[in-house]
Write a protein that holds these residues in place. Structure first.
Motif, PDB file in Angstrom:
ATOM      1  N   HIS A  48       0.847  -1.190   0.000  1.00 38.10           N
ATOM      2  CA  HIS A  48       0.000   0.000   0.000  1.00 38.10           C
ATOM      3  C   HIS A  48       0.882   1.239   0.000  1.00 38.10           C
ATOM      4  CE1 HIS A  48      -2.398  -3.235   1.844  1.00 38.10           C
ATOM      5  NE2 HIS A  48      -3.427  -2.657   1.261  1.00 38.10           N
ATOM      6  N   GLN A  49       0.448   2.269  -0.709  1.00 34.27           N
ATOM      7  CA  GLN A  49       1.215   3.513  -0.724  1.00 34.27           C
ATOM      8  C   GLN A  49       0.883   4.386   0.483  1.00 34.27           C
ATOM      9  OE1 GLN A  49       0.047   4.484  -4.847  1.00 34.27           O
ATOM     10  NE2 GLN A  49       2.224   4.634  -5.300  1.00 34.27           N
ATOM     11  N   VAL A  50      -0.386   4.437   0.861  1.00 37.65           N
ATOM     12  CA  VAL A  50      -0.821   5.232   2.012  1.00 37.65           C
ATOM     13  C   VAL A  50      -1.789   4.399   2.846  1.00 37.65           C
ATOM     14  CG1 VAL A  50      -1.990   7.330   2.801  1.00 37.65           C
ATOM     15  CG2 VAL A  50      -0.571   7.401   0.729  1.00 37.65           C
ATOM     16  N   MET A  51      -1.632   4.447   4.161  1.00 44.43           N
ATOM     17  CA  MET A  51      -2.578   3.815   5.075  1.00 44.43           C
ATOM     18  C   MET A  51      -3.170   4.883   5.984  1.00 44.43           C
ATOM     19  SD  MET A  51      -0.563   0.406   6.351  1.00 44.43           S
ATOM     20  CE  MET A  51       0.023  -0.847   5.206  1.00 44.43           C
ATOM     21  N   VAL A  52      -4.481   4.814   6.188  1.00 44.38           N
ATOM     22  CA  VAL A  52      -5.160   5.664   7.165  1.00 44.38           C
ATOM     23  C   VAL A  52      -5.599   4.737   8.291  1.00 44.38           C
ATOM     24  CG1 VAL A  52      -7.081   7.221   7.608  1.00 44.38           C
ATOM     25  CG2 VAL A  52      -5.923   7.267   5.375  1.00 44.38           C
ATOM     26  N   ILE A  53      -5.042   4.926   9.476  1.00 46.42           N
ATOM     27  CA  ILE A  53      -5.271   4.004  10.590  1.00 46.42           C
ATOM     28  C   ILE A  53      -5.948   4.744  11.738  1.00 46.42           C
ATOM     29  CG2 ILE A  53      -4.190   2.495  12.300  1.00 46.42           C
ATOM     30  CD1 ILE A  53      -1.963   1.952  10.352  1.00 46.42           C
ATOM     31  N   ASP A  54      -7.104   4.232  12.150  1.00 48.80           N
ATOM     32  CA  ASP A  54      -7.778   4.758  13.333  1.00 48.80           C
ATOM     33  C   ASP A  54      -7.043   4.252  14.566  1.00 48.80           C
ATOM     34  OD1 ASP A  54      -9.703   5.127  15.557  1.00 48.80           O
ATOM     35  OD2 ASP A  54     -11.071   5.695  13.949  1.00 48.80           O
ATOM     36  N   ARG A  55      -6.817   5.121  15.512  1.00 53.53           N
ATOM     37  CA  ARG A  55      -6.049   4.707  16.693  1.00 53.53           C
ATOM     38  C   ARG A  55      -6.841   3.722  17.559  1.00 53.53           C
ATOM     39  NH1 ARG A  55      -2.346   8.410  20.726  1.00 53.53           N
ATOM     40  NH2 ARG A  55      -1.943   6.762  22.241  1.00 53.53           N
ATOM     41  N   MET A  56      -8.153   3.867  17.646  1.00 60.10           N
ATOM     42  CA  MET A  56      -8.968   3.044  18.538  1.00 60.10           C
ATOM     43  C   MET A  56      -9.597   1.888  17.767  1.00 60.10           C
ATOM     44  SD  MET A  56      -8.381   4.634  21.325  1.00 60.10           S
ATOM     45  CE  MET A  56      -9.577   3.988  22.489  1.00 60.10           C
ATOM     46  N   ARG A  94       3.262   5.206   3.672  1.00 62.04           N
ATOM     47  CA  ARG A  94       2.986   6.431   4.416  1.00 62.04           C
ATOM     48  C   ARG A  94       1.728   6.221   5.258  1.00 62.04           C
ATOM     49  NH1 ARG A  94       7.730   8.988   4.349  1.00 62.04           N
ATOM     50  NH2 ARG A  94       8.461   9.428   2.242  1.00 62.04           N
ATOM     51  N   VAL A  95       1.754   6.663   6.521  1.00 59.54           N
ATOM     52  CA  VAL A  95       0.650   6.385   7.438  1.00 59.54           C
ATOM     53  C   VAL A  95       0.127   7.675   8.049  1.00 59.54           C
ATOM     54  CG1 VAL A  95      -0.020   5.279   9.601  1.00 59.54           C
ATOM     55  CG2 VAL A  95       1.427   4.049   7.964  1.00 59.54           C
ATOM     56  N   LEU A  96      -1.188   7.853   7.940  1.00 62.46           N
ATOM     57  CA  LEU A  96      -1.906   8.919   8.634  1.00 62.46           C
ATOM     58  C   LEU A  96      -2.736   8.284   9.740  1.00 62.46           C
ATOM     59  CD1 LEU A  96      -3.098  11.847   8.873  1.00 62.46           C
ATOM     60  CD2 LEU A  96      -4.834  11.122   7.237  1.00 62.46           C
ATOM     61  N   VAL A  97      -2.531   8.717  10.976  1.00 62.29           N
ATOM     62  CA  VAL A  97      -3.306   8.206  12.110  1.00 62.29           C
ATOM     63  C   VAL A  97      -4.470   9.154  12.374  1.00 62.29           C
ATOM     64  CG1 VAL A  97      -3.287   7.763  14.593  1.00 62.29           C
ATOM     65  CG2 VAL A  97      -1.384   6.978  13.174  1.00 62.29           C
ATOM     66  N   LEU A  98      -5.670   8.578  12.420  1.00 64.33           N
ATOM     67  CA  LEU A  98      -6.876   9.321  12.801  1.00 64.33           C
ATOM     68  C   LEU A  98      -7.209   9.001  14.247  1.00 64.33           C
ATOM     69  CD1 LEU A  98      -9.348   8.857   9.787  1.00 64.33           C
ATOM     70  CD2 LEU A  98      -8.071  10.916  10.406  1.00 64.33           C
ATOM     71  N   THR A  99      -7.536  10.019  15.038  1.00 61.32           N
ATOM     72  CA  THR A  99      -7.812   9.750  16.450  1.00 61.32           C
ATOM     73  C   THR A  99      -8.602  10.886  17.081  1.00 61.32           C
ATOM     74  OG1 THR A  99      -6.766   9.253  18.579  1.00 61.32           O
ATOM     75  CG2 THR A  99      -5.649  10.818  17.150  1.00 61.32           C
ATOM     76  N   ALA A 100      -9.289  10.534  18.162  1.00 62.92           N
ATOM     77  CA  ALA A 100      -9.947  11.554  18.976  1.00 62.92           C
ATOM     78  C   ALA A 100      -9.013  12.056  20.066  1.00 62.92           C
ATOM     79  CB  ALA A 100     -11.215  10.975  19.595  1.00 62.92           C
ATOM     80  N   LEU A 101      -7.841  11.441  20.199  1.00 62.16           N
ATOM     81  CA  LEU A 101      -6.873  11.807  21.235  1.00 62.16           C
ATOM     82  C   LEU A 101      -5.937  12.863  20.679  1.00 62.16           C
ATOM     83  CD1 LEU A 101      -6.058   8.185  22.470  1.00 62.16           C
ATOM     84  CD2 LEU A 101      -7.718   9.810  23.428  1.00 62.16           C
TER      85      LEU A 101
END
Length: 205
Positions: A31-39, A60-67
């Protein structure tokens, strides 16, 4: 919703609804980009990211989070994330950040010679480039093993060293033999040489 959004932007998208599925997809495909939810259920998003980074996954990784506290952002970046976006977020900002990560992935391609100059290992795309211009895609673990051999092309690598570097999540050294078989099946028997009683070394394509 996010999957539909990315598809509408022209991306090929795979969705994992828990960390175990994410690990399976991350190890099995490039994968070229991953979007990963923290929870994430099953395996926490940051634990998932650490496991992928340990075995050489370079997406490349983008972390999505409410923290969104400073400490949370620092922890996310130190775990291997390239970017960190706090919920709630604007869709346009998310898309812009993903585009930026995609551009960085394309721009940062590096290559490593294989064998006697008859091929190259693309360190960003997890591909082998052959002399005739064709490309062969590798799974993250196939890539990790070939990368380890190509880093020391004249050296004999014993199974224990290769297992520790490429497959740290298992104690079975036989997994090295399995992935040598996979590489030979994709690239030809000469790509990895067996040194009887000692291990493996880089061959030629």
């Amino acid at each position: 919703m996010l999957a539909e959004l990315f598809v509408s932007e022209g991306y090929d998208v795979e969705v994992a609804y828990d960390g175990h599925r994410g690990l399976h997809l991350g190890l099995g495909r490039r994968h070229q980009v991953m979007v990963i939810d923290r929870m994430l259920p099953g395996i926490d998003g940051l634990d998932l990211l650490k496991r992928l980074r340990r075995v050489g996954v370079t997406a490349r990784v983008l972390v999505l989070t409410a923290l969104g506290e400073l400490g949370d952002r620092v922890t996310g970046l130190d775990s291997g994330a390239d970017d960190y976006l706090v919920k709630p977020f604007e869709v346009d900002e998310l898309l812009a950040r993903v585009r930026a990560l995609h551009r960085r992935d394309l721009a940062d391609a590096e290559v490593l010679p294989l064998g006697d100059g008859d091929g190259q290992l693309d360190l960003r795309r997890h591909e082998v480039r052959l002399a005739d211009g064709s490309r062969i895609e590798l799974s993250p673990r196939e890539f990790g093993l070939l990368h380890a051999l190509a880093d020391g092309p004249k050296r004999v690598h014993d199974r224990s060293h290769l297992r520790e570097r490429v497959f740290p999540d298992t104690s079975a050294e036989s997994i090295v033999d399995t992935y040598v078989y996979y590489l030979r099946r994709k690239l030809g028997r000469g790509v990895v040489r067996t040194v009887r009683g000692r291990g493996y070394r880089m061959g030629s394509l």
